[in-house]
Design a protein around this motif. Structure first.
Motif, PDB file in Angstrom:
ATOM      1  N   THR A   1     -31.078  58.471  72.807  1.00 52.22           N
ATOM      2  CA  THR A   1     -31.954  59.616  73.344  1.00 52.22           C
ATOM      3  C   THR A   1     -31.126  60.251  74.320  1.00 52.22           C
ATOM      4  OG1 THR A   1     -32.748  58.207  75.302  1.00 52.22           O
ATOM      5  CG2 THR A   1     -34.002  58.443  73.348  1.00 52.22           C
ATOM      6  N   TYR A   2     -31.534  61.807  74.432  1.00 52.92           N
ATOM      7  CA  TYR A   2     -30.581  62.805  75.142  1.00 52.92           C
ATOM      8  C   TYR A   2     -31.660  63.567  76.032  1.00 52.92           C
ATOM      9  CZ  TYR A   2     -26.563  61.172  72.335  1.00 52.92           C
ATOM     10  OH  TYR A   2     -25.544  60.500  71.694  1.00 52.92           O
ATOM     11  N   ALA A   3     -30.986  64.136  77.207  1.00 55.58           N
ATOM     12  CA  ALA A   3     -31.762  65.276  77.980  1.00 55.58           C
ATOM     13  C   ALA A   3     -31.760  66.507  76.767  1.00 55.58           C
ATOM     14  CB  ALA A   3     -31.273  65.314  79.063  1.00 55.58           C
ATOM     15  N   ASP A   4     -32.654  67.342  77.038  1.00 53.71           N
ATOM     16  CA  ASP A   4     -32.508  68.719  76.206  1.00 53.71           C
ATOM     17  C   ASP A   4     -31.299  69.415  76.686  1.00 53.71           C
ATOM     18  OD1 ASP A   4     -36.012  69.400  75.995  1.00 53.71           O
ATOM     19  OD2 ASP A   4     -34.627  68.056  74.827  1.00 53.71           O
ATOM     20  N   SER A   5     -30.797  69.311  78.049  1.00 56.99           N
ATOM     21  CA  SER A   5     -29.829  70.052  78.300  1.00 56.99           C
ATOM     22  C   SER A   5     -28.471  69.623  77.839  1.00 56.99           C
ATOM     23  CB  SER A   5     -29.678  69.973  79.998  1.00 56.99           C
ATOM     24  OG  SER A   5     -29.663  68.624  80.468  1.00 56.99           O
ATOM     25  N   VAL A   6     -28.353  68.547  77.268  1.00 55.79           N
ATOM     26  CA  VAL A   6     -27.076  68.048  77.035  1.00 55.79           C
ATOM     27  C   VAL A   6     -27.106  67.749  75.252  1.00 55.79           C
ATOM     28  CG1 VAL A   6     -26.606  66.847  79.217  1.00 55.79           C
ATOM     29  CG2 VAL A   6     -27.332  65.573  77.261  1.00 55.79           C
ATOM     30  N   LYS A   7     -27.994  67.881  74.742  1.00 57.39           N
ATOM     31  CA  LYS A   7     -28.167  67.661  73.337  1.00 57.39           C
ATOM     32  C   LYS A   7     -27.182  68.504  72.482  1.00 57.39           C
ATOM     33  CE  LYS A   7     -32.906  66.023  72.811  1.00 57.39           C
ATOM     34  NZ  LYS A   7     -34.310  66.498  72.017  1.00 57.39           N
ATOM     35  N   GLY A   8     -26.420  67.962  71.600  1.00 56.18           N
ATOM     36  CA  GLY A   8     -25.513  68.867  70.876  1.00 56.18           C
ATOM     37  C   GLY A   8     -23.972  68.541  71.781  1.00 56.18           C
ATOM     38  N   ARG A   9     -23.895  68.080  72.953  1.00 58.44           N
ATOM     39  CA  ARG A   9     -22.738  68.481  73.733  1.00 58.44           C
ATOM     40  C   ARG A   9     -21.990  66.973  74.101  1.00 58.44           C
ATOM     41  NH1 ARG A   9     -22.458  70.726  78.624  1.00 58.44           N
ATOM     42  NH2 ARG A   9     -24.774  70.100  79.019  1.00 58.44           N
ATOM     43  N   PHE A  10     -23.130  65.948  74.449  1.00 58.23           N
ATOM     44  CA  PHE A  10     -22.926  64.913  75.043  1.00 58.23           C
ATOM     45  C   PHE A  10     -23.030  63.504  73.869  1.00 58.23           C
ATOM     46  CE2 PHE A  10     -23.599  65.425  79.765  1.00 58.23           C
ATOM     47  CZ  PHE A  10     -22.678  66.593  79.770  1.00 58.23           C
ATOM     48  N   THR A  11     -22.385  62.757  73.789  1.00 53.40           N
ATOM     49  CA  THR A  11     -22.637  61.586  73.070  1.00 53.40           C
ATOM     50  C   THR A  11     -22.438  60.201  73.631  1.00 53.40           C
ATOM     51  OG1 THR A  11     -21.621  62.789  71.072  1.00 53.40           O
ATOM     52  CG2 THR A  11     -21.997  60.496  70.703  1.00 53.40           C
ATOM     53  N   ILE A  12     -23.500  59.383  73.780  1.00 55.60           N
ATOM     54  CA  ILE A  12     -23.505  58.057  74.163  1.00 55.60           C
ATOM     55  C   ILE A  12     -23.207  57.056  72.918  1.00 55.60           C
ATOM     56  CG2 ILE A  12     -25.974  57.685  73.786  1.00 55.60           C
ATOM     57  CD1 ILE A  12     -25.850  56.325  76.605  1.00 55.60           C
ATOM     58  N   SER A  13     -22.321  56.081  73.452  1.00 57.02           N
ATOM     59  CA  SER A  13     -22.032  55.009  72.397  1.00 57.02           C
ATOM     60  C   SER A  13     -21.633  53.617  73.168  1.00 57.02           C
ATOM     61  CB  SER A  13     -20.849  55.413  71.565  1.00 57.02           C
ATOM     62  OG  SER A  13     -19.670  55.707  72.472  1.00 57.02           O
ATOM     63  N   ARG A  14     -21.732  52.507  72.523  1.00 55.23           N
ATOM     64  CA  ARG A  14     -21.456  51.380  73.175  1.00 55.23           C
ATOM     65  C   ARG A  14     -20.523  50.344  72.163  1.00 55.23           C
ATOM     66  NH1 ARG A  14     -27.174  49.074  74.397  1.00 55.23           N
ATOM     67  NH2 ARG A  14     -26.014  47.025  75.083  1.00 55.23           N
ATOM     68  N   ASP A  15     -20.041  49.956  72.873  1.00 54.11           N
ATOM     69  CA  ASP A  15     -19.099  48.486  72.193  1.00 54.11           C
ATOM     70  C   ASP A  15     -19.494  47.320  72.937  1.00 54.11           C
ATOM     71  OD1 ASP A  15     -17.338  47.000  71.300  1.00 54.11           O
ATOM     72  OD2 ASP A  15     -15.589  48.398  71.637  1.00 54.11           O
ATOM     73  N   ASN A  16     -20.206  46.714  72.045  1.00 49.34           N
ATOM     74  CA  ASN A  16     -20.877  45.078  72.576  1.00 49.34           C
ATOM     75  C   ASN A  16     -19.702  44.274  72.765  1.00 49.34           C
ATOM     76  OD1 ASN A  16     -23.547  46.401  72.832  1.00 49.34           O
ATOM     77  ND2 ASN A  16     -24.126  45.291  70.856  1.00 49.34           N
ATOM     78  N   ALA A  17     -18.654  44.223  72.092  1.00 47.22           N
ATOM     79  CA  ALA A  17     -17.390  43.459  72.080  1.00 47.22           C
ATOM     80  C   ALA A  17     -16.750  43.372  73.347  1.00 47.22           C
ATOM     81  CB  ALA A  17     -16.609  43.537  70.852  1.00 47.22           C
ATOM     82  N   LYS A  18     -16.805  44.846  73.829  1.00 53.21           N
ATOM     83  CA  LYS A  18     -16.128  45.161  75.231  1.00 53.21           C
ATOM     84  C   LYS A  18     -17.107  45.196  76.131  1.00 53.21           C
ATOM     85  CE  LYS A  18     -12.003  47.877  73.280  1.00 53.21           C
ATOM     86  NZ  LYS A  18     -11.101  46.879  74.191  1.00 53.21           N
ATOM     87  N   ASN A  19     -18.315  44.889  76.341  1.00 52.95           N
ATOM     88  CA  ASN A  19     -19.288  45.259  77.176  1.00 52.95           C
ATOM     89  C   ASN A  19     -19.126  46.444  77.935  1.00 52.95           C
ATOM     90  OD1 ASN A  19     -20.348  42.618  76.529  1.00 52.95           O
ATOM     91  ND2 ASN A  19     -19.761  41.735  78.452  1.00 52.95           N
ATOM     92  N   THR A  20     -19.239  47.672  77.120  1.00 57.38           N
ATOM     93  CA  THR A  20     -18.643  48.800  77.768  1.00 57.38           C
ATOM     94  C   THR A  20     -19.605  49.967  77.155  1.00 57.38           C
ATOM     95  OG1 THR A  20     -16.550  48.357  78.156  1.00 57.38           O
ATOM     96  CG2 THR A  20     -17.352  50.588  78.194  1.00 57.38           C
ATOM     97  N   VAL A  21     -20.297  50.801  77.758  1.00 60.52           N
ATOM     98  CA  VAL A  21     -20.980  52.018  77.232  1.00 60.52           C
ATOM     99  C   VAL A  21     -20.119  53.206  77.532  1.00 60.52           C
ATOM    100  CG1 VAL A  21     -22.521  52.174  79.397  1.00 60.52           C
ATOM    101  CG2 VAL A  21     -22.997  53.131  77.006  1.00 60.52           C
TER     102      VAL A  21
END
Length: 118
Positions: free
Chosen positions: A58-78
């Protein structure tokens, strides 16, 4: 002990990019929804982006199309990839980990400053 440690903030020109990282320890990372929040001076803290254990974003409307969130569970990192940055993106960005079962568990990082300015 639980720790969420953000990194990657800094000063960037409008239109530039930054990638924030949040490394978690002391939790079963893959079971948590991870989120990025931000707070600008004089403003309320707001949700920027979140990603569930199943990968739903999910994204705030103000950042849609500009920001991307991702996660790497093997690295315990977002991560939060921020492109086309605007001055109004200037804020302290906080990492959050949350799950609701079997009860509420919620943790916060210390925050990292992002400044977008010429």
């Amino acid at each position: 002990q639980v720790q969420l440690v953000e990194s990657g903030g800094g000063l960037v020109q409008p239109g530039g990019s930054l990638r924030l990282s949040c490394a978690a320890s002391g939790i079963t990372f893959s079971t948590y929804t991870m989120g990025w929040y931000r707070q600008a001076p004089g403003k309320q803290r707001e949700l920027v982006a979140s990603i569930t254990s199943g990968g739903s974003r999910t994204y705030a409307d103000s950042v849609k199309g500009r920001f991307t969130i991702s996660r790497d569970n093997a690295k315990n990192t977002v991560y939060l990839q921020m492109n086309s940055l605007k001055p109004e993106d200037t804020a302290v960005y906080y990492c959050n980990a949350e799950r609701l079962w079997p009860k509420l568990y919620e943790y916060w990082g210390q925050g990292t400053q992002v400044t977008v300015s010429s």
